[in-house]
Design a protein around this motif. Sequence first.
Motif, PDB file in Angstrom:
ATOM      1  N   SER A 111      83.226  50.867 -21.134  1.00 13.37           N
ATOM      2  CA  SER A 111      83.698  51.389 -19.850  1.00 13.37           C
ATOM      3  C   SER A 111      84.398  52.736 -20.060  1.00 13.37           C
ATOM      4  CB  SER A 111      84.650  50.440 -19.109  1.00 13.37           C
ATOM      5  OG  SER A 111      85.299  51.119 -18.046  1.00 13.37           O
ATOM      6  N   ASN A 112      84.190  53.628 -19.109  1.00 16.20           N
ATOM      7  CA  ASN A 112      84.825  54.948 -19.186  1.00 16.20           C
ATOM      8  C   ASN A 112      86.256  54.913 -18.656  1.00 16.20           C
ATOM      9  OD1 ASN A 112      83.873  54.472 -16.546  1.00 16.20           O
ATOM     10  ND2 ASN A 112      83.775  56.651 -16.090  1.00 16.20           N
ATOM     11  N   VAL A 113      86.684  53.726 -18.176  1.00 13.45           N
ATOM     12  CA  VAL A 113      88.042  53.624 -17.635  1.00 13.45           C
ATOM     13  C   VAL A 113      89.001  53.200 -18.750  1.00 13.45           C
ATOM     14  CG1 VAL A 113      89.497  52.539 -15.879  1.00 13.45           C
ATOM     15  CG2 VAL A 113      87.080  52.965 -15.395  1.00 13.45           C
ATOM     16  N   ARG A 114      89.962  54.042 -19.026  1.00 14.05           N
ATOM     17  CA  ARG A 114      90.886  53.806 -20.135  1.00 14.05           C
ATOM     18  C   ARG A 114      91.580  52.446 -20.034  1.00 14.05           C
ATOM     19  NH1 ARG A 114      96.307  56.778 -19.580  1.00 14.05           N
ATOM     20  NH2 ARG A 114      96.464  54.969 -18.176  1.00 14.05           N
ATOM     21  N   ASP A 115      92.006  52.098 -18.832  1.00 13.64           N
ATOM     22  CA  ASP A 115      92.785  50.864 -18.661  1.00 13.64           C
ATOM     23  C   ASP A 115      91.945  49.588 -18.715  1.00 13.64           C
ATOM     24  OD1 ASP A 115      94.954  52.426 -18.444  1.00 13.64           O
ATOM     25  OD2 ASP A 115      95.434  51.924 -16.352  1.00 13.64           O
ATOM     26  N   VAL A 116      90.643  49.735 -18.704  1.00 15.57           N
ATOM     27  CA  VAL A 116      89.797  48.533 -18.724  1.00 15.57           C
ATOM     28  C   VAL A 116      89.517  48.127 -20.163  1.00 15.57           C
ATOM     29  CG1 VAL A 116      87.498  47.619 -18.194  1.00 15.57           C
ATOM     30  CG2 VAL A 116      88.728  48.950 -16.490  1.00 15.57           C
ATOM     31  N   LYS A 117      90.036  46.968 -20.519  1.00 16.88           N
ATOM     32  CA  LYS A 117      89.754  46.404 -21.841  1.00 16.88           C
ATOM     33  C   LYS A 117      88.890  45.164 -21.602  1.00 16.88           C
ATOM     34  CE  LYS A 117      93.057  49.001 -23.804  1.00 16.88           C
ATOM     35  NZ  LYS A 117      92.817  50.283 -23.114  1.00 16.88           N
ATOM     36  N   ASN A 118      88.308  44.697 -22.658  1.00 14.05           N
ATOM     37  CA  ASN A 118      87.592  43.414 -22.582  1.00 14.05           C
ATOM     38  C   ASN A 118      86.313  43.402 -21.771  1.00 14.05           C
ATOM     39  OD1 ASN A 118      89.415  42.119 -24.245  1.00 14.05           O
ATOM     40  ND2 ASN A 118      90.793  41.676 -22.539  1.00 14.05           N
ATOM     41  N   VAL A 119      85.640  44.546 -21.670  1.00 14.49           N
ATOM     42  CA  VAL A 119      84.251  44.511 -21.216  1.00 14.49           C
ATOM     43  C   VAL A 119      83.382  44.852 -22.426  1.00 14.49           C
ATOM     44  CG1 VAL A 119      82.465  45.452 -19.696  1.00 14.49           C
ATOM     45  CG2 VAL A 119      84.814  45.283 -18.869  1.00 14.49           C
ATOM     46  N   ASP A 120      82.488  43.930 -22.786  1.00 18.17           N
ATOM     47  CA  ASP A 120      81.528  44.190 -23.856  1.00 18.17           C
ATOM     48  C   ASP A 120      80.145  44.364 -23.228  1.00 18.17           C
ATOM     49  OD1 ASP A 120      83.696  43.789 -25.487  1.00 18.17           O
ATOM     50  OD2 ASP A 120      82.967  41.935 -26.407  1.00 18.17           O
TER      51      ASP A 120
ATOM     52  N   GLU B 262      78.671  58.347 -13.237  1.00 15.53           N
ATOM     53  CA  GLU B 262      78.809  59.300 -14.345  1.00 15.53           C
ATOM     54  C   GLU B 262      79.808  58.811 -15.374  1.00 15.53           C
ATOM     55  OE1 GLU B 262      78.616  63.539 -14.573  1.00 15.53           O
ATOM     56  OE2 GLU B 262      78.733  63.518 -12.380  1.00 15.53           O
ATOM     57  N   PHE B 263      79.471  59.005 -16.618  1.00 13.86           N
ATOM     58  CA  PHE B 263      80.344  58.533 -17.680  1.00 13.86           C
ATOM     59  C   PHE B 263      81.326  59.632 -18.067  1.00 13.86           C
ATOM     60  CE2 PHE B 263      81.481  57.500 -22.066  1.00 13.86           C
ATOM     61  CZ  PHE B 263      81.838  56.176 -21.927  1.00 13.86           C
ATOM     62  N   LEU B 264      82.395  59.736 -17.300  1.00 17.15           N
ATOM     63  CA  LEU B 264      83.437  60.727 -17.598  1.00 17.15           C
ATOM     64  C   LEU B 264      84.737  59.968 -17.815  1.00 17.15           C
ATOM     65  CD1 LEU B 264      82.543  63.272 -14.775  1.00 17.15           C
ATOM     66  CD2 LEU B 264      82.099  63.539 -17.231  1.00 17.15           C
ATOM     67  N   PRO B 265      85.549  60.407 -18.783  1.00 20.27           N
ATOM     68  CA  PRO B 265      86.784  59.665 -19.038  1.00 20.27           C
ATOM     69  C   PRO B 265      87.705  59.655 -17.827  1.00 20.27           C
ATOM     70  CG  PRO B 265      86.678  61.668 -20.385  1.00 20.27           C
ATOM     71  CD  PRO B 265      85.387  61.561 -19.657  1.00 20.27           C
ATOM     72  N   ILE B 266      88.241  58.495 -17.529  1.00 21.03           N
ATOM     73  CA  ILE B 266      89.130  58.350 -16.369  1.00 21.03           C
ATOM     74  C   ILE B 266      90.153  57.269 -16.722  1.00 21.03           C
ATOM     75  CG2 ILE B 266      87.735  56.612 -15.148  1.00 21.03           C
ATOM     76  CD1 ILE B 266      88.151  58.466 -12.625  1.00 21.03           C
ATOM     77  N   ASN B 267      91.328  57.344 -16.142  1.00 20.75           N
ATOM     78  CA  ASN B 267      92.398  56.450 -16.591  1.00 20.75           C
ATOM     79  C   ASN B 267      92.387  55.071 -15.950  1.00 20.75           C
ATOM     80  OD1 ASN B 267      93.349  58.348 -18.343  1.00 20.75           O
ATOM     81  ND2 ASN B 267      94.871  59.175 -16.918  1.00 20.75           N
ATOM     82  N   THR B 268      92.221  55.049 -14.633  1.00 16.46           N
ATOM     83  CA  THR B 268      92.400  53.757 -13.955  1.00 16.46           C
ATOM     84  C   THR B 268      91.213  53.443 -13.044  1.00 16.46           C
ATOM     85  OG1 THR B 268      93.456  54.696 -12.006  1.00 16.46           O
ATOM     86  CG2 THR B 268      94.910  54.181 -13.859  1.00 16.46           C
ATOM     87  N   LEU B 269      91.115  52.170 -12.715  1.00 17.90           N
ATOM     88  CA  LEU B 269      90.059  51.734 -11.794  1.00 17.90           C
ATOM     89  C   LEU B 269      90.274  52.323 -10.398  1.00 17.90           C
ATOM     90  CD1 LEU B 269      89.660  48.043 -12.935  1.00 17.90           C
ATOM     91  CD2 LEU B 269      87.845  49.757 -12.848  1.00 17.90           C
TER      92      LEU B 269
END
Length: 359
Positions: free
Chosen positions: A165-174, A323-330
């Motif tokens: 995931s490109n969302v920094r705060d999202v963990k635990n998606v494989d 688009e896969f751009l770095p972003i912080n939050t959902l």
Amino acid sequence: MYIVHSVNDVHNEKDLLGIAEVAILAGVSRQAVANWRARTDDFPAAVVELQAGPVFRMSEIKRWLRKNKGARVAQIISTINLKGGVGKSTTTVALAEIAAGELGKRVLVIDLDPQTNATTMLIGEDRWKLLNAKEHTLARLFADALIEPSARKFDLAKTLQKNVSNVRDVKNVDLLPSSLDLIDVQDQLGSMSSGKFHSDVPTDILRRAVWKIMDEYDLVLLDCPPNLGIITLNGLKISEGYIIPTIPDVLSTYGIPQIITRVKAFSDNIGQAITPLGIVISKYRSQSTLHQNTLRSLKKDPKLPPVFETIVPEANKLAESAEFLPINTLKQKYGAGAQGNFETYLSLTQQVLGAMEHA
Ligand SMILES: Nc1ncnc2c1ncn2[C@@H]1O[C@H](COP(=O)(O)OP(=O)(O)OP(=O)(O)O)[C@@H](O)[C@H]1O
Ligand SMILES: [Mg+2]
């Protein structure tokens, strides 16, 4: 009559489990399973008793584990529509990110669509190209079914992409990524007589490969290609439920009854419930009379599964979210508040998970 010789026999045919497999699913010892069985009245009854031990139906075991052990047993949901461009991949990715980022679930996305949209949304094109060059995608898994077991190269550990995931705060998606090469493989699988498969059951390729990691997840979401070919059937084979995203217009909804009928036939054939959880309305234009009318008739049609209450509007921000751009939050990714759709996807995710609970 179906003659059962061993646990493997029934397991391959019908998705049944022996005690050892129940233990793997629950993450406990075989003895613990035997104890539950002996000591609890509502433990699911064995479907058949073999010399090797009892055999249970997987859906019943999973339900019991969730209810009684608070067990983290993956709920497995496919996303299907025969029409392209109706928001399947966007919905799959948003549900995955919200379930992980907001609801604390451990999520696996399995991308079965050769178009690789969910894959590139979650890891970006550059990383996908590297993986694809090394054949660390699901195309390798399905291509392996066409060759001798000794020549097979699929490597689950290297293919499984952790914490995407490109969302920094999202963990635990494989993610188990797809590949454009899956188009050719799909054609070859489709044109092959089943006797030629080096895997006994052509719709069982995925299940055999991923079975062992399923207990690491609470939720598994499969983005299926817009057809009901062998690859999609592999996805359905491991699914307990499915959702149908659609734009509420004539062409996008046209094939829905056919999906329901065909999945039901497949589900009956393998002796395993695959529940139509509901229709997800996406790219909704509230000003469009066609959309309003189609939505109304979808809701009224008794032959169709329920329409999820939350509707995803057509919104530029959602198109951009691919688009896969770095972003912080959902909230930043989907937009929050009246103009945004973070809340839309949050309530949709809750409704889909709720429907799965009651399936
Ligand atoms: N709610 C929305 N508002 C605006 N654009 C959207 C919305 N949902 C998806 N899109 C865009 O519409 C296009 C199709 O969406 P998506 O890829 O999710 O559909 P799909 O059903 O997976 O398509 P395919 O059959 O090609 O895999 C994409 O460009 C996506 O970014
Ligand atoms: Mg797609």
